[in-house]
Write a protein that holds these residues in place. Structure first.
Motif, PDB file in Angstrom:
ATOM      1  N   ASN A 576     131.152  45.801 -52.897  1.00 12.10           N
ATOM      2  CA  ASN A 576     132.276  45.259 -51.142  1.00 12.10           C
ATOM      3  C   ASN A 576     131.912  45.692 -50.181  1.00 12.10           C
ATOM      4  O   ASN A 576     131.850  45.236 -49.102  1.00 12.10           O
ATOM      5  CB  ASN A 576     133.517  44.979 -52.060  1.00 12.10           C
ATOM      6  N   LEU A 577     131.259  47.295 -50.147  1.00  9.80           N
ATOM      7  CA  LEU A 577     130.751  48.319 -49.041  1.00  9.80           C
ATOM      8  C   LEU A 577     130.317  48.166 -48.571  1.00  9.80           C
ATOM      9  O   LEU A 577     129.101  48.881 -49.082  1.00  9.80           O
ATOM     10  CB  LEU A 577     132.236  50.026 -49.530  1.00  9.80           C
ATOM     11  N   PRO A 578     129.517  47.996 -47.696  1.00 11.20           N
ATOM     12  CA  PRO A 578     128.247  47.810 -46.663  1.00 11.20           C
ATOM     13  C   PRO A 578     127.690  48.916 -46.968  1.00 11.20           C
ATOM     14  O   PRO A 578     127.633  48.872 -45.141  1.00 11.20           O
ATOM     15  CB  PRO A 578     128.287  46.592 -45.759  1.00 11.20           C
ATOM     16  N   ILE A 579     127.500  50.182 -47.642  1.00 11.94           N
ATOM     17  CA  ILE A 579     127.330  51.372 -47.074  1.00 11.94           C
ATOM     18  C   ILE A 579     126.073  50.679 -46.186  1.00 11.94           C
ATOM     19  O   ILE A 579     124.533  50.294 -47.325  1.00 11.94           O
ATOM     20  CB  ILE A 579     127.438  52.257 -48.346  1.00 11.94           C
ATOM     21  N   ASP A 580     124.809  51.295 -45.480  1.00  9.14           N
ATOM     22  CA  ASP A 580     123.915  51.569 -45.057  1.00  9.14           C
ATOM     23  C   ASP A 580     122.975  50.134 -44.597  1.00  9.14           C
ATOM     24  O   ASP A 580     122.429  49.804 -44.412  1.00  9.14           O
ATOM     25  CB  ASP A 580     123.049  52.434 -45.568  1.00  9.14           C
ATOM     26  N   LYS A 581     124.413  48.951 -44.390  1.00  8.65           N
ATOM     27  CA  LYS A 581     123.831  47.874 -44.576  1.00  8.65           C
ATOM     28  C   LYS A 581     123.869  47.706 -43.080  1.00  8.65           C
ATOM     29  O   LYS A 581     125.132  47.658 -42.058  1.00  8.65           O
ATOM     30  CB  LYS A 581     124.260  47.223 -45.216  1.00  8.65           C
ATOM     31  N   PRO A 582     122.373  46.818 -42.313  1.00  4.33           N
ATOM     32  CA  PRO A 582     123.033  46.282 -41.026  1.00  4.33           C
ATOM     33  C   PRO A 582     123.794  45.152 -40.837  1.00  4.33           C
ATOM     34  O   PRO A 582     123.464  44.138 -41.814  1.00  4.33           O
ATOM     35  CB  PRO A 582     121.329  45.813 -40.295  1.00  4.33           C
ATOM     36  N   ILE A 583     125.055  45.448 -39.921  1.00  2.00           N
ATOM     37  CA  ILE A 583     126.049  43.881 -40.244  1.00  2.00           C
ATOM     38  C   ILE A 583     126.320  43.972 -39.228  1.00  2.00           C
ATOM     39  O   ILE A 583     126.357  44.345 -37.879  1.00  2.00           O
ATOM     40  CB  ILE A 583     127.571  44.589 -41.027  1.00  2.00           C
ATOM     41  N   ARG A 584     126.642  42.429 -39.097  1.00  2.00           N
ATOM     42  CA  ARG A 584     128.040  42.091 -37.778  1.00  2.00           C
ATOM     43  C   ARG A 584     129.804  42.199 -38.193  1.00  2.00           C
ATOM     44  O   ARG A 584     129.220  41.263 -39.571  1.00  2.00           O
ATOM     45  CB  ARG A 584     127.130  40.350 -37.324  1.00  2.00           C
ATOM     46  N   ILE A 585     129.939  42.418 -37.316  1.00  2.00           N
ATOM     47  CA  ILE A 585     131.615  42.581 -37.875  1.00  2.00           C
ATOM     48  C   ILE A 585     132.276  41.666 -36.883  1.00  2.00           C
ATOM     49  O   ILE A 585     132.592  41.252 -35.667  1.00  2.00           O
ATOM     50  CB  ILE A 585     132.307  43.885 -38.090  1.00  2.00           C
ATOM     51  N   ILE A 586     132.955  40.900 -38.120  1.00  2.00           N
ATOM     52  CA  ILE A 586     133.637  39.172 -37.171  1.00  2.00           C
ATOM     53  C   ILE A 586     135.011  38.998 -37.646  1.00  2.00           C
ATOM     54  O   ILE A 586     135.552  39.687 -38.504  1.00  2.00           O
ATOM     55  CB  ILE A 586     133.230  38.004 -37.560  1.00  2.00           C
ATOM     56  N   ASN A 587     135.547  39.385 -36.407  1.00  2.00           N
ATOM     57  CA  ASN A 587     137.602  39.281 -36.201  1.00  2.00           C
ATOM     58  C   ASN A 587     137.892  37.752 -36.815  1.00  2.00           C
ATOM     59  O   ASN A 587     137.530  36.800 -35.872  1.00  2.00           O
ATOM     60  CB  ASN A 587     137.759  39.412 -35.041  1.00  2.00           C
ATOM     61  N   LEU A 588     138.247  37.925 -37.677  1.00  2.00           N
ATOM     62  CA  LEU A 588     139.375  36.302 -38.404  1.00  2.00           C
ATOM     63  C   LEU A 588     139.851  35.896 -37.111  1.00  2.00           C
ATOM     64  O   LEU A 588     139.939  35.014 -37.266  1.00  2.00           O
ATOM     65  CB  LEU A 588     139.389  36.706 -39.875  1.00  2.00           C
ATOM     66  N   ALA A 589     140.403  36.481 -36.503  1.00  2.00           N
ATOM     67  CA  ALA A 589     141.456  36.120 -35.491  1.00  2.00           C
ATOM     68  C   ALA A 589     140.902  35.158 -35.037  1.00  2.00           C
ATOM     69  O   ALA A 589     140.920  33.923 -34.311  1.00  2.00           O
ATOM     70  CB  ALA A 589     142.362  37.438 -35.021  1.00  2.00           C
ATOM     71  N   THR A 590     139.531  35.035 -34.027  1.00  2.00           N
ATOM     72  CA  THR A 590     139.110  34.747 -33.373  1.00  2.00           C
ATOM     73  C   THR A 590     137.709  34.021 -33.265  1.00  2.00           C
ATOM     74  O   THR A 590     137.185  34.096 -32.984  1.00  2.00           O
ATOM     75  CB  THR A 590     138.215  35.648 -31.795  1.00  2.00           C
ATOM     76  N   GLY A 591     136.532  35.071 -34.384  1.00  2.00           N
ATOM     77  CA  GLY A 591     135.491  34.682 -34.909  1.00  2.00           C
ATOM     78  C   GLY A 591     134.467  34.587 -34.692  1.00  2.00           C
ATOM     79  O   GLY A 591     133.014  34.578 -34.417  1.00  2.00           O
ATOM     80  N   ARG A 592     134.898  35.735 -33.090  1.00  2.00           N
ATOM     81  CA  ARG A 592     133.940  35.929 -32.412  1.00  2.00           C
ATOM     82  C   ARG A 592     133.995  38.208 -32.804  1.00  2.00           C
ATOM     83  O   ARG A 592     134.238  38.488 -33.337  1.00  2.00           O
ATOM     84  CB  ARG A 592     134.463  36.180 -31.050  1.00  2.00           C
ATOM     85  N   PRO A 593     132.370  37.707 -33.175  1.00  2.00           N
ATOM     86  CA  PRO A 593     131.767  39.307 -33.891  1.00  2.00           C
ATOM     87  C   PRO A 593     131.920  40.608 -32.662  1.00  2.00           C
ATOM     88  O   PRO A 593     132.316  40.463 -31.561  1.00  2.00           O
ATOM     89  CB  PRO A 593     130.215  38.691 -33.578  1.00  2.00           C
ATOM     90  N   MET A 594     132.220  41.443 -33.207  1.00  2.00           N
ATOM     91  CA  MET A 594     132.621  42.547 -32.387  1.00  2.00           C
ATOM     92  C   MET A 594     131.269  43.274 -31.231  1.00  2.00           C
ATOM     93  O   MET A 594     129.715  43.069 -32.228  1.00  2.00           O
ATOM     94  CB  MET A 594     132.527  43.793 -33.251  1.00  2.00           C
ATOM     95  N   LYS A 595     130.954  44.072 -30.711  1.00  2.00           N
ATOM     96  CA  LYS A 595     130.158  44.284 -29.155  1.00  2.00           C
ATOM     97  C   LYS A 595     130.345  45.624 -29.057  1.00  2.00           C
ATOM     98  O   LYS A 595     131.489  45.653 -28.673  1.00  2.00           O
ATOM     99  CB  LYS A 595     130.040  43.295 -28.726  1.00  2.00           C
TER     100      LYS A 595
END
Length: 716
Positions: A576-595
Motif C-alpha cells: 500500500n505504501l508506494p516506496i520509490d514508485k513514480p506516482i501522481r497524487i490526486i486530491n480526493l476533494a477536487t479530483g485534481r493532481p498535485m503539482k
C-alpha cells in the motif's frame, strides 16, 4: 444496481484468483486483518470486525481487553496482548446464559436480541480478575477468576446498575459509577453479593453534558472519569475530582475523529424481530455526517514506558462497532487524545507502544497476528473460539462428527427465530466466506445454508421438498432478502448431495452478494447485491450464520457443514505504501493532481496535466516514515506554522519534511508531519496552495486532506 452487481462479481473473481495463487515467498505477510504494519507502526482500526464497548486492563506486562457480546454465547469476550496492537482471544466469561427463561434460548417466540450482556468492566484486585456487566432484566452481574482463562464464577448481584465502571479504591471500598446524564456512584459489597443499600449518590448532575459508558480511574490521587455522550453526536469526555463524590470538572478530550468514515444508514423498522414481510426503511447514508462514527466510548491505560493510550470504539457501518488505539497527551492534568499540536484528533497510523524491552524484542521477532482463526474445517473436538451461538443452543441438537458440523433442523418461521444458529462476525474491508453443505440427511420442510444475521437478515440455502420439484421432494436453492421480503428459487442438481455457498462483502461500502457452486469451483450469483446496514435492534453488526430450521413446525433432519473458509484480500497491506514508485497524487476533494510549481509552492492542476512536475516519489525513511520528492529533484518541506504557502519546495534533502504515511486503503492516504502532527492538504474552495495545518479527514474525505496515489506508466 447493475453496475454494483458487476463490481461484486469482479471482486468475486479477484478473490477466487487470490485464493488459488501460491503462497507468498514472504511468510510473515498477514492473511487476516491485523493493525500491526510490521514496520513498527500500527493502523486503525485494531480489528476490522466488531468489538464494542472495550474496557482495557494492564496487569504487569499483560494487557486484557473485554468487550460486549449481547445475545451471543459464549459471552463476554476477553482478548490478551503484550503490545496493545496484536491481540489473541483467550477467554469468555461464560459458555451460556445460566437463566432458564425462554428468551435466552429463542424458545416460544421470545428473544433477547440486543438485550443480553453488554458494556463490561474488567478489573484486577485481591489476586483475582473481575468482569462486571449488566444483563437486561437480570441486573448487575459479576464474573471472577484467579486465572484469566477461567474457570469463572458467576455472581448475580442484581440491582439496577448498568453501563458501569468499577473502582477498587485505596481505602478498601469498591465503587460502581453508572447512569446516563445523571451519573451515580454506589458502593458494592466486597463478596460481590450486591450493592450496599443507601449508598447511591449523584456525583454529576443532569445537564452537565455527560453521557454514559463510564471508565473510572484513580491517577495521581485524582478521580478521573472517562465517559461518552451521544447528543447530538458522539464525544469523549473526562471528568476529574479530588473526591469520589465530587465535585467534578468536565472537558471534552476528543471529538470528530472519524478516520474518514461517515455514519451509516440506520435500519428503520417498527417492532423488533418480525416475521417475513416486515417493511424496512434503509435510508441513504449522509457521507458528511459524523453521528457516532467518531471514536468515543472506551477505556485508557498506561504502558510500561509511562505513555497513556485510549482504546475507544466507533460505529463502523454494517461491520458494527470496532475498537481503535490512540495515544494520549496529558495537558494541565487532562488526558487529551492525540498528539501535541493536534489535540483531540488521533492518527490512523502511529508508532506501536514501547512496552518492556523483552516484549519489544518479541514483537520484533514475531510476525503480526490476528485475534482469531476464522476458518474452520470442523475436524477438531471443539468449535473454534471465533464462533458464537445466536442465543443459548440446544446442545442435544448439534454436534461435531466426522469432520463436519451437524445441525438438527428445529421449527422456525425464518432465520432470526432459528435455534442453534452458529455465527461469527464479518471481517472487512472486503472478505469472502465459503462453506460446503451436505444436504443428504435433510427432511421435508428443512431449510439450511449460509446467512447474514442482521436486521434485515438474508440467506442463501437449500430447501427440501419445496420449490422446483416439490412433488418429488427434490432440492431447490433459495435466496432470501428480508429487506424486500424477496425470494428467488433456483433448480439445482447436486452431486453427492453437496453444494458450496459463498458470501462476498464490501463492508466499507455496505454491500454483499451471495454465490453458489455445485462443483466447488465455478460460482454463480444467487439473488442480487444487497445493501447492508447497522441497526439498534440486535445492537450488533452483520454476522455470518450457519443455520438449519424446519418450516413445517416439527423437528427435521440434519444439515452438515464442512470447510468454512475466509479470504481477506486487503489483509496484506505491504504494497500500500508506494516506496520509490513514480506516482501522481490526486486530491480526493477536487479530483485534481498535485503539482510542484516553479514558484516553489505546491498547488494543483488540470487532470490532463501529466508533466514531470505532477510526478512524485515517496522515499523510505524507515518505520513508515517517508519524504516526498518531485521528479525534478525538489523535496517537500514546511517553513513556519504550516499555513497555506508554508509548504515549499527545496533542493536540500536535509530540509525535507518527514511524514508518517497514513494508510486509508485502496491507494488512499494522508501524510502527517512528524514536526507538528498535522496533515498536508489543500482547501477545495479557497484557491490557496497546499498547507500543513489540516487536523485530519472529514467523514466524506472531501476536506482536502485525503489523497490518492496512481502509479505513473514510465514506459509511455
Amino acid at each position: 444496481m447493475k453496475h454494483i452487481l458487476i463490481s461484486l462479481i469482479c471482486v468475486a473473481l479477484s478473490l477466487t484468483t487470490n485464493a488459488q495463487k501460491p503462497a507468498l515467498s514472504t511468510s510473515n505477510r498477514p492473511t487476516s486483518w491485523t493493525a500491526d504494519n510490521g514496520n513498527g507502526t500500527f493502523t486503525n482500526p485494531l480489528f476490522y470486525d466488531e468489538f464494542s464497548d472495550p474496557d482495557i486492563l494492564r496487569v504487569g506486562d499483560d494487557y486484557y481487553l473485554a468487550g460486549t457480546t449481547m445475545h451471543s454465547v459464549p459471552g463476554l469476550v476477553i482478548l490478551h496482548s503484550r503490545d496493545l496492537v496484536n491481540w489473541e482471544n483467550i477467554s469468555y466469561c461464560f459458555d451460556r446464559f445460566d437463566f432458564a427463561d425462554d428468551a435466552f434460548a429463542l424458545r416460544n417466540h421470545k428473544e433477547i436480541y440486543g438485550q443480553g450482556i453488554w458494556a463490561p468492566c474488567i478489573r484486577y484486585a485481591n489476586g483475582q480478575f473481575y468482569v462486571f456487566s449488566n444483563i437486561n432484566g437480570k441486573g448487575l452481574q459479576c464474573y471472577t477468576a484467579k486465572d484469566i482463562r477461567g474457570p469463572w464464577q458467576h455472581h448475580n448481584m442484581q440491582g439496577r446498575i448498568y453501563d458501569l465502571s468499577v473502582l477498587f479504591d485505596d481505602n478498601g471500598k469498591i465503587y460502581a459509577i453508572h447512569g446516563y446524564g445523571e451519573v451515580h456512584c454506589t458502593e458494592l459489597k466486597p463478596d460481590m453479593s450486591g450493592p450496599i443499600d443507601e449508598t447511591d449518590r449523584i456525583i454529576i448532575p443532569n445537564g452537565s453534558a455527560v453521557g454514559e459508558g463510564h471508565h473510572m480511574y484513580k491517577i495521581n490521587g485524582k478521580y478521573v472519569l472517562i465517559s461518552t455522550d451521544y447528543k447530538p453526536n458522539g464525544r469523549t469526555l473526562c471528568s476529574i475530582a479530588d473526591n469520589i463524590w465530587g465535585p467534578y470538572e468536565t472537558r471534552v478530550i476528543t471529538a470528530d475523529e472519524t478516520f474518514g468514515y461517515h455514519a451509516a444508514g440506520i435500519t428503520q423498522v417498527k417492532g423488533r424481530i418480525e416475521p417475513d414481510g416486515t417493511k424496512f426503511g434503509l435510508p441513504r447514508p449522509d457521507e458528511h455526517a459524523t453521528a457516532c462514527t467518531n471514536i468515543h466510548q472506551g477505556g485508557i491505560v498506561q504502558d510500561q514506558s509511562g505513555q497513556w493510550w485510549a482504546l475507544l470504539m466507533m460505529d463502523f457501518h454494517s461491520i458494527g462497532r470496532t475498537t481503535t488505539l490512540a495515544p494520549i497527551t496529558w495537558v494541565d492534568g487532562w488526558p487529551m487524545l492525540g498528539l501535541e499540536g493536534n489535540l483531540g484528533r488521533a492518527p490512523r497510523t502511529w508508532f506501536k507502544p514501547q512496552t518492556s524491552s523483552l516484549n519489544s524484542q518479541l514483537s520484533t521477532l514475531n510476525s503480526p497476528f490476528a485475534p482469531y482463526q476464522r476458518g474452520d474445517n470442523f475436524d477438531g473436538k471443539q468449535l473454534g473460539r471465533i464462533w458464537q451461538w445466536n442465543h443459548n443452543p440446544d446442545d442435544t441438537k448439534w454436534r461435531l462428527r466426522g469432520g463436519r458440523l451437524c445441525l438438527t433442523a428445529l421449527p422456525a418461521e425464518q432465520l432470526m427465530w432459528a435455534r442453534n444458529t452458529l455465527t461469527q462476525r464479518v471481517i472487512g474491508p472486503i472478505s469472502e466466506v465459503t462453506v460446503e453443505l451436505n444436504v443428504g440427511k435433510m427432511k421435508d420442510g428443512d431449510v439450511s445454508g449460509l446467512g447474514n444475521i442482521n436486521v434485515p437478515c438474508s440467506w442463501v440455502g437449500i430447501v427440501k421438498g419445496q420449490g422446483a420439484d416439490e412433488k418429488h421432494g427434490k432440492y431447490c436453492l433459495r435466496w432470501f432478502e428480508q429487506a424486500t421480503n424477496d425470494t428467488v428459487d433456483y433448480p439445482v442438481q447436486l452431486q453427492k448431495d453437496r453444494i458450496w455457498l459463498r458470501m462476498i462483502g464490501e463492508f466499507d461500502r455496505d454491500l454483499a452478494q451471495y454465490f453458489y457452486s455445485t462443483d466447488g469451483k465455478t460460482f454463480l450469483p444467487a439473488g442480487r447485491p444487497m445493501t447492508l446496514t447497522y441497526q439498534l435492534i440486535t445492537f450488533q453488526g452483520s454476522r455470518h450464520a450457519l443455520f438449519a430450521f424446519n418450516t413445517k413446525g416439527r423437528q427435521g433432519g440434519t444439515a452438515e457443514f464442512d470447510n468454512f473458509t475466509v479470504v481477506e484480500p486487503r489483509a496484506d497491506r505491504s504494497g500500500n505504501l508506494p516506496i520509490d514508485k513514480p506516482i501522481r497524487i490526486i486530491n480526493l476533494a477536487t479530483g485534481r493532481p498535485m503539482k510542484a510549481l516553479d514558484h516553489g509552492l505546491l498547488y494543483d492542476t488540470d487532470a490532463r496535466d501529466n508533466s514531470t512536475q505532477t510526478h512524485f516519489r515517496m522515499l523510505d525513511r524507515g518505520n513508515g516514515r517517508v519524504v516526498l520528492q518531485c521528479q525534478d529533484g525538489r523535496y517537500i518541506w514546511t517553513s513556519g506554522a504550516g499555513l497555506p504557502g508554508d509548504v515549499r519546495l527545496t533542493t536540500d534533502p536535509d530540509k525535507a519534511e518527514v511524514f508518517l504515511f497514513q494508510d486509508y486503503l485502496e491507494h488512499e492516504f494522508m501524510l502527517m508531519s512528524l514536526r507538528n502532527h498535522r496533515y498536508i492538504g489543500k482547501s477545495p474552495t479557497t484557491g490557496s496552495p497546499y498547507s500543513m495545518d489540516f487536523t485530519g479527514a472529514d467523514p466524506a474525505r472531501k476536506n482536502g486532506a485525503v489523497l490518492k496515489w496512481i502509479e505513473v506508466n514510465t514506459n509511455n
